[in-house]
Design a protein around this motif. Structure first.
Motif, PDB file in Angstrom:
ATOM      1  N   ILE A   7       0.848  -1.198   0.000  1.00 25.48           N
ATOM      2  CA  ILE A   7       0.000   0.000   0.000  1.00 25.48           C
ATOM      3  C   ILE A   7       0.883   1.248   0.000  1.00 25.48           C
ATOM      4  O   ILE A   7       0.630   2.210  -0.729  1.00 25.48           O
ATOM      5  CB  ILE A   7      -0.938   0.002   1.229  1.00 25.48           C
ATOM      6  CG1 ILE A   7      -1.872  -1.215   1.184  1.00 25.48           C
ATOM      7  CG2 ILE A   7      -1.732   1.301   1.316  1.00 25.48           C
ATOM      8  CD1 ILE A   7      -2.709  -1.395   2.438  1.00 25.48           C
ATOM      9  N   ASP A  37       2.359   1.776  -3.489  1.00 22.78           N
ATOM     10  CA  ASP A  37       1.388   2.347  -4.429  1.00 22.78           C
ATOM     11  C   ASP A  37       1.232   3.851  -4.209  1.00 22.78           C
ATOM     12  O   ASP A  37       1.164   4.628  -5.169  1.00 22.78           O
ATOM     13  CB  ASP A  37       0.025   1.666  -4.264  1.00 22.78           C
ATOM     14  CG  ASP A  37      -0.004   0.273  -4.866  1.00 22.78           C
ATOM     15  OD1 ASP A  37       0.833  -0.010  -5.742  1.00 22.78           O
ATOM     16  OD2 ASP A  37      -0.858  -0.534  -4.446  1.00 22.78           O
ATOM     17  N   ASP A  43      -0.410   6.149  -6.959  1.00 23.52           N
ATOM     18  CA  ASP A  43      -1.511   5.323  -7.456  1.00 23.52           C
ATOM     19  C   ASP A  43      -2.484   5.068  -6.309  1.00 23.52           C
ATOM     20  O   ASP A  43      -2.482   4.002  -5.689  1.00 23.52           O
ATOM     21  CB  ASP A  43      -0.972   4.009  -8.018  1.00 23.52           C
ATOM     22  CG  ASP A  43      -2.018   3.252  -8.826  1.00 23.52           C
ATOM     23  OD1 ASP A  43      -3.212   3.570  -8.701  1.00 23.52           O
ATOM     24  OD2 ASP A  43      -1.625   2.340  -9.587  1.00 23.52           O
ATOM     25  N   GLU A  99      -5.724   4.646  -6.324  1.00 25.08           N
ATOM     26  CA  GLU A  99      -6.736   3.622  -6.586  1.00 25.08           C
ATOM     27  C   GLU A  99      -6.201   2.229  -6.272  1.00 25.08           C
ATOM     28  O   GLU A  99      -6.891   1.404  -5.669  1.00 25.08           O
ATOM     29  CB  GLU A  99      -7.189   3.699  -8.047  1.00 25.08           C
ATOM     30  CG  GLU A  99      -8.505   2.983  -8.317  1.00 25.08           C
ATOM     31  CD  GLU A  99      -9.645   3.492  -7.437  1.00 25.08           C
ATOM     32  OE1 GLU A  99     -10.417   2.648  -6.936  1.00 25.08           O
ATOM     33  OE2 GLU A  99      -9.745   4.719  -7.220  1.00 25.08           O
ATOM     34  N   ALA A 100      -4.958   1.956  -6.664  1.00 24.84           N
ATOM     35  CA  ALA A 100      -4.352   0.654  -6.353  1.00 24.84           C
ATOM     36  C   ALA A 100      -4.172   0.489  -4.847  1.00 24.84           C
ATOM     37  O   ALA A 100      -4.382  -0.608  -4.305  1.00 24.84           O
ATOM     38  CB  ALA A 100      -3.008   0.520  -7.062  1.00 24.84           C
ATOM     39  N   ARG A 157      -6.050   1.859  -2.543  1.00 27.41           N
ATOM     40  CA  ARG A 157      -7.377   1.610  -1.977  1.00 27.41           C
ATOM     41  C   ARG A 157      -7.765   0.135  -2.105  1.00 27.41           C
ATOM     42  O   ARG A 157      -8.324  -0.456  -1.186  1.00 27.41           O
ATOM     43  CB  ARG A 157      -8.420   2.486  -2.674  1.00 27.41           C
ATOM     44  CG  ARG A 157      -8.400   3.952  -2.258  1.00 27.41           C
ATOM     45  CD  ARG A 157      -9.335   4.742  -3.142  1.00 27.41           C
ATOM     46  NE  ARG A 157      -9.454   6.144  -2.728  1.00 27.41           N
ATOM     47  CZ  ARG A 157      -9.957   7.100  -3.498  1.00 27.41           C
ATOM     48  NH1 ARG A 157     -10.393   6.807  -4.734  1.00 27.41           N
ATOM     49  NH2 ARG A 157     -10.051   8.336  -3.054  1.00 27.41           N
ATOM     50  N   LYS A 158      -7.478  -0.438  -3.260  1.00 28.34           N
ATOM     51  CA  LYS A 158      -7.826  -1.846  -3.490  1.00 28.34           C
ATOM     52  C   LYS A 158      -7.086  -2.759  -2.523  1.00 28.34           C
ATOM     53  O   LYS A 158      -7.651  -3.716  -1.986  1.00 28.34           O
ATOM     54  CB  LYS A 158      -7.514  -2.234  -4.934  1.00 28.34           C
ATOM     55  CG  LYS A 158      -8.457  -1.610  -5.960  1.00 28.34           C
ATOM     56  CD  LYS A 158      -8.076  -2.008  -7.376  1.00 28.34           C
ATOM     57  CE  LYS A 158      -9.009  -1.357  -8.393  1.00 28.34           C
ATOM     58  NZ  LYS A 158      -8.651  -1.703  -9.801  1.00 28.34           N
ATOM     59  N   LYS A 159      -5.834  -2.463  -2.279  1.00 28.97           N
ATOM     60  CA  LYS A 159      -5.059  -3.281  -1.334  1.00 28.97           C
ATOM     61  C   LYS A 159      -5.542  -3.039   0.095  1.00 28.97           C
ATOM     62  O   LYS A 159      -5.579  -3.965   0.911  1.00 28.97           O
ATOM     63  CB  LYS A 159      -3.570  -2.969  -1.465  1.00 28.97           C
ATOM     64  CG  LYS A 159      -2.957  -3.482  -2.768  1.00 28.97           C
ATOM     65  CD  LYS A 159      -1.466  -3.217  -2.808  1.00 28.97           C
ATOM     66  CE  LYS A 159      -0.823  -3.821  -4.073  1.00 28.97           C
ATOM     67  NZ  LYS A 159      -1.260  -3.138  -5.294  1.00 28.97           N
ATOM     68  N   ALA A 201      -8.546  -2.402   0.970  1.00 29.37           N
ATOM     69  CA  ALA A 201      -9.823  -3.108   1.116  1.00 29.37           C
ATOM     70  C   ALA A 201      -9.621  -4.556   1.536  1.00 29.37           C
ATOM     71  O   ALA A 201     -10.539  -5.185   2.077  1.00 29.37           O
ATOM     72  CB  ALA A 201     -10.595  -3.044  -0.199  1.00 29.37           C
ATOM     73  N   MET A 202      -8.436  -5.084   1.290  1.00 28.06           N
ATOM     74  CA  MET A 202      -8.145  -6.472   1.642  1.00 28.06           C
ATOM     75  C   MET A 202      -7.751  -6.645   3.105  1.00 28.06           C
ATOM     76  O   MET A 202      -7.715  -7.770   3.611  1.00 28.06           O
ATOM     77  CB  MET A 202      -7.034  -7.007   0.739  1.00 28.06           C
ATOM     78  CG  MET A 202      -7.396  -7.013  -0.743  1.00 28.06           C
ATOM     79  SD  MET A 202      -6.005  -7.454  -1.822  1.00 28.06           S
ATOM     80  CE  MET A 202      -5.775  -9.172  -1.359  1.00 28.06           C
ATOM     81  N   ASP A 242     -15.474   0.728   4.086  1.00 25.21           N
ATOM     82  CA  ASP A 242     -15.526   1.112   2.673  1.00 25.21           C
ATOM     83  C   ASP A 242     -14.362   2.060   2.387  1.00 25.21           C
ATOM     84  O   ASP A 242     -14.278   3.153   2.942  1.00 25.21           O
ATOM     85  CB  ASP A 242     -16.862   1.801   2.377  1.00 25.21           C
ATOM     86  CG  ASP A 242     -17.008   2.185   0.909  1.00 25.21           C
ATOM     87  OD1 ASP A 242     -16.146   1.789   0.100  1.00 25.21           O
ATOM     88  OD2 ASP A 242     -17.981   2.896   0.576  1.00 25.21           O
ATOM     89  N   ASN A 288     -13.451   3.079  -0.794  1.00 23.23           N
ATOM     90  CA  ASN A 288     -13.536   3.643  -2.147  1.00 23.23           C
ATOM     91  C   ASN A 288     -13.414   5.158  -2.185  1.00 23.23           C
ATOM     92  O   ASN A 288     -12.987   5.723  -3.207  1.00 23.23           O
ATOM     93  CB  ASN A 288     -14.848   3.214  -2.814  1.00 23.23           C
ATOM     94  CG  ASN A 288     -14.873   1.726  -3.111  1.00 23.23           C
ATOM     95  OD1 ASN A 288     -13.874   1.155  -3.521  1.00 23.23           O
ATOM     96  ND2 ASN A 288     -16.003   1.088  -2.861  1.00 23.23           N
TER      97      ASN A 288
END
Length: 330
Positions: free
Chosen positions: A114, A117, A122, A124-125, A127-129, A131-132, A137, A139
């Motif tokens: 994280i 990124d 980055d 968005e990338a 955020r995706k990590k 979320a794991m 939330d 997003n």
């Protein structure tokens, strides 16, 4: 000679965790625990509060009994009936198994990407990590709150995933660490925050709170000691922990989170729930690496000062007694 072999069990487990990390899911005992917990949970018929809470006791206790008995009996069988090399094989299996019941390396493995990124701009990338590793939330989180998510994950799991398994291993060897790990997995899966589990998961959540109660508070002096060695603000670690630990819904998670926030001079914030530490949220992704570093030093100090002597004085003998006692029953 035997004492050296016994001492090498936790040392080998520590090296395995730091170097190798988590095994593949199909070989991971915690994944097996999760499947058994999920099986029992799915077979509970929801009726009323009293019924569901009573069923929740069995959903929580049965996996604990199953895995504790299974691991203890298997290890006991290897040691008692393994012949000339029985004790050596037993020690190797203990080390392998214990290395899967705590997690130092994986806390960095899941959060340091994280940071990378964010350093690469980055969001968005990142955020995706994020979320794991968190349930919220992510997003719409800005960079500062993504950094906070990662730091919070490392800080709160310092107790759940590292210090508590080490402490209970020190008290009762593999059976102790197994009980803690199953209970903690149950809390993560059926803890009563969701509507489905508000009654069935109540016992699991309360048991998890009880098991982590002492280690959560014991984490603070070790965070302070690690902070002093690393040149962080150990005095602020105590001040912020004492002031802010009650902000979290959990009676335990606030202690290590607030202590680390104070030591690093950062803020950890979940909007609408808590804000731990002083000042504003930081925008420096390196805060994540600092949190991981402090977590690792705290874990190693706890391992040396608490786990090793506790295991050699108490936990080893409790495990051997339980193995012998169970075989005596059969």
């Amino acid at each position: 000679m035997e004492l050296l072999l016994f001492a090498l069990i936790p040392l080998a487990a520590l090296v395995l965790d730091l170097v190798v990390g988590e095994p593949p899911n199909k070989f991971h005992p915690v994944v097996w625990m999760g499947k058994v917990i999920g099986f029992f949970d799915e077979h509970v018929s929801r009726k009323n509060q009293r019924h569901d809470r009573l069923c929740g006791v069995f959903v929580s206790l049965l996996p604990i009994i199953i895995f504790t008995l299974a691991f203890t009996l298997i290890l006991g069988a290897v040691r008692i009936y393994g012949g000339e090399y029985g004790l050596l094989i037993w020690a190797i299996l203990c080390a392998l198994l214990f290395s899967t019941l705590f997690a130092i390396k994986s806390l960095g493995t899941h959060t340091l990407p994280i940071m990378k990124d964010l350093q690469n701009h980055d969001l968005e990338a990142a955020r995706k990590k994020a979320a794991m590793v968190v349930s919220r939330d992510v997003n719409k989180l800005d960079e500062a709150h993504v950094i906070s998510c990662a730091s919070e994950t490392v800080a709160e799991n310092l107790v759940d995933s590292v210090l508590s398994p080490m402490f209970y291993f020190g008290l009762a060897g593999i059976p102790g660490a197994t009980i803690l790990r199953v209970a903690n997995t149950e809390d993560g899966m059926i803890g009563y925050l969701s509507e489905k589990h508000q009654n069935v998961g109540r016992f699991a959540a309360k048991l998890d709170d009880v098991l982590h109660y002492l280690t959560a508070r014991l984490s603070v002096p070790f965070i302070m000691l690690a902070s002093a060695l690393l040149g962080y603000d150990w005095r602020s670690a105590w001040r912020v922990a004492k002031r802010d630990h009650q902000q979290t819904s959990s009676p335990n998670k606030g202690w290590p989170m607030a202590a680390i926030a104070g030591a690093l001079g950062i803020k950890m914030e979940k909007e609408g729930h808590y804000s731990l530490g002083d000042g504003e949220l930081g925008n420096d992704p390196a805060n994540i690496a600092q949190t991981v570093r402090l977590m690792r030093y705290t874990s190693l100090l706890f391992f040396i000062i608490v786990l090793l002597p506790l295991y050699l004085l108490i936990g080893l003998h409790v495990q051997l007694f339980l193995e012998n006692y169970l075989f005596g029953l059969f």
